[in-house]
Design an enzyme around this catalytic site. Structure first.
Site, short mmCIF file in Angstrom:
data_model
loop_
_atom_site.label_atom_id
_atom_site.label_comp_id
_atom_site.label_asym_id
_atom_site.label_seq_id
_atom_site.Cartn_x
_atom_site.Cartn_y
_atom_site.Cartn_z
N HIS A 9 42.36 30.95 41.57
CA HIS A 9 43.06 31.82 40.63
C HIS A 9 43.72 32.98 41.37
CE1 HIS A 9 39.21 33.86 41.13
NE2 HIS A 9 39.76 34.98 40.67
N ASP A 37 44.42 37.06 40.56
CA ASP A 37 43.83 38.05 39.66
C ASP A 37 44.84 38.56 38.63
OD1 ASP A 37 41.33 37.95 40.82
OD2 ASP A 37 41.70 39.65 42.17
N HIS A 81 42.71 32.76 45.26
CA HIS A 81 41.44 32.77 45.96
C HIS A 81 40.37 32.05 45.14
CE1 HIS A 81 41.63 36.53 43.61
NE2 HIS A 81 40.31 36.45 43.49
N ARG A 121 34.83 45.33 44.15
CA ARG A 121 36.28 45.13 44.31
C ARG A 121 37.05 46.29 43.72
NH1 ARG A 121 38.71 40.66 40.73
NH2 ARG A 121 39.07 42.47 39.39
#
Length: 320
Positions: free
Chosen positions: A146, A148, A296, A311
């Site tokens: 996917h 983000d 990723h 993150r």
């Protein structure tokens, strides 16, 4: 002297090709063969780095950056050189940084305003997302390729991820170069998708692990949006495939069956090993990736062991 008649007689005497039984493979798949592996656009000024060492981790994507302490402020020159490395390698890795959440945020801020995500668990501040995967924890965005937050009008420019705690084995993250994915599409597929637009929605991705009651309050905040199927990178100008299996629901203007078939083909492109890099984490490692140019995949293969990551995402621009 050779004549046309002589040549014809010679040709007719040549052995004919043996007959083969009918054979085919299903259409719209991934096939063996040579890959086009361009790390940078044609004409790019590919020159050495002066402030750090970049150690390639794969052919077109992923470099480990050595010789920097990211807890220290970046001057303009270092920031510019790191940005060039990011554009050239799409994801940068830094071993053993052990940054505080505050220092991680300050590093990310060199690339713009930080983004918040109310759908994910919060760390010490609203712009830090914490993934704490222990026994019985909620599994979010693992085992799926996917990009983000493409369900936003302005998806993230990039993200800075740091591993606080790593399992004894497993828990790697993989990234795929979506410019390489686009370069290797058959010409007829590129012709179909250049100029096409697709709908992105947060619901399909998050419905895998949240209930309807948890998701419903965010429908007004995150309505479906359209993005180009092929976007241009705002800094390099490269064309990149910009659909993903978590959030892209349909291609505008196509019947559902045709849209589904084409999207399945496009989703597969991230799975080509030649377009990928895989990072084996150690505690304190940090990765900084260009969300515009990559997908990723967080590999959940560490069983009952704990994996903790934080993150920070950087707000992006509207794809075109």
């Amino acid at each position: 002297m050779t004549t046309l008649v002589d040549s014809a007689l010679v040709d007719s005497a040549a052995p004919s090709a043996p007959a083969l039984r009918p054979h085919r493979i299903p259409a719209d798949g991934l096939y063996e063969g040579q890959r086009i592996l361009r790390r940078t656009p044609d004409g790019w000024d590919d020159r050495p780095y002066e402030r750090f060492e970049a150690v390639p981790q794969a052919a077109t994507i992923g470099a480990e950056i050595r010789g920097l302490d990211l807890s220290r402020p970046l001057d303009d020159g270092l920031r510019a050189e790191l940005n060039r490395a990011l554009l050239e390698w799409k994801v940068l890795f830094f071993r053993g940084q052990h940054l505080s959440s505050g220092a991680q945020r300050e590093f990310a801020r060199n690339w713009g305003e930080l983004e918040t995500n109310p759908l994910l668990a919060r760390g010490e501040s609203k712009d830090v997302v914490r993934f704490d995967k222990a026994v019985g924890g909620v599994t979010t965005f693992e085992n799926v390729w996917h990009t983000d937050v493409t369900f936003r009008e302005r998806p993230a420019l990039g993200a800075v991820l740091q591993l606080r705690e790593v399992p004894p084995s497993g828990g790697d993250t993989m990234w795929a170069d979506m410019a390489a994915a686009y370069d290797n599409l058959p010409p007829e597929i590129r012709a179909r998708i250049d100029g096409a637009r697709a709908v992105h929605d947060y619901l399909p991705g998050f419905a895998r692990f949240y209930s309807a009651a948890q998701l419903a309050p965010f429908q007004a905040e995150f309505p479906p949006v359209e993005h180009p199927v092929v976007r241009r990178h705002p800094e390099t100008g490269r064309r990149m495939l910009f659909v993903n299996a978590s959030f892209t629901t349909r291609i505008v203007g196509l019947e559902e069956a045709e849209s589904d078939r084409l999207l399945r083909l496009l989703f597969q492109q991230a799975q080509v090993p030649e377009f990928q890099v895989r990072w084996h984490w150690q505690a304190g490692d940090l990765a900084f990736w260009d969300n515009r140019a990559t997908q990723h995949y967080a590999v959940n293969d560490y069983g009952t062991h704990r994996r903790v990551a934080e993150r920070v995402a950087i707000a992006g621009d509207r794809p075109y």
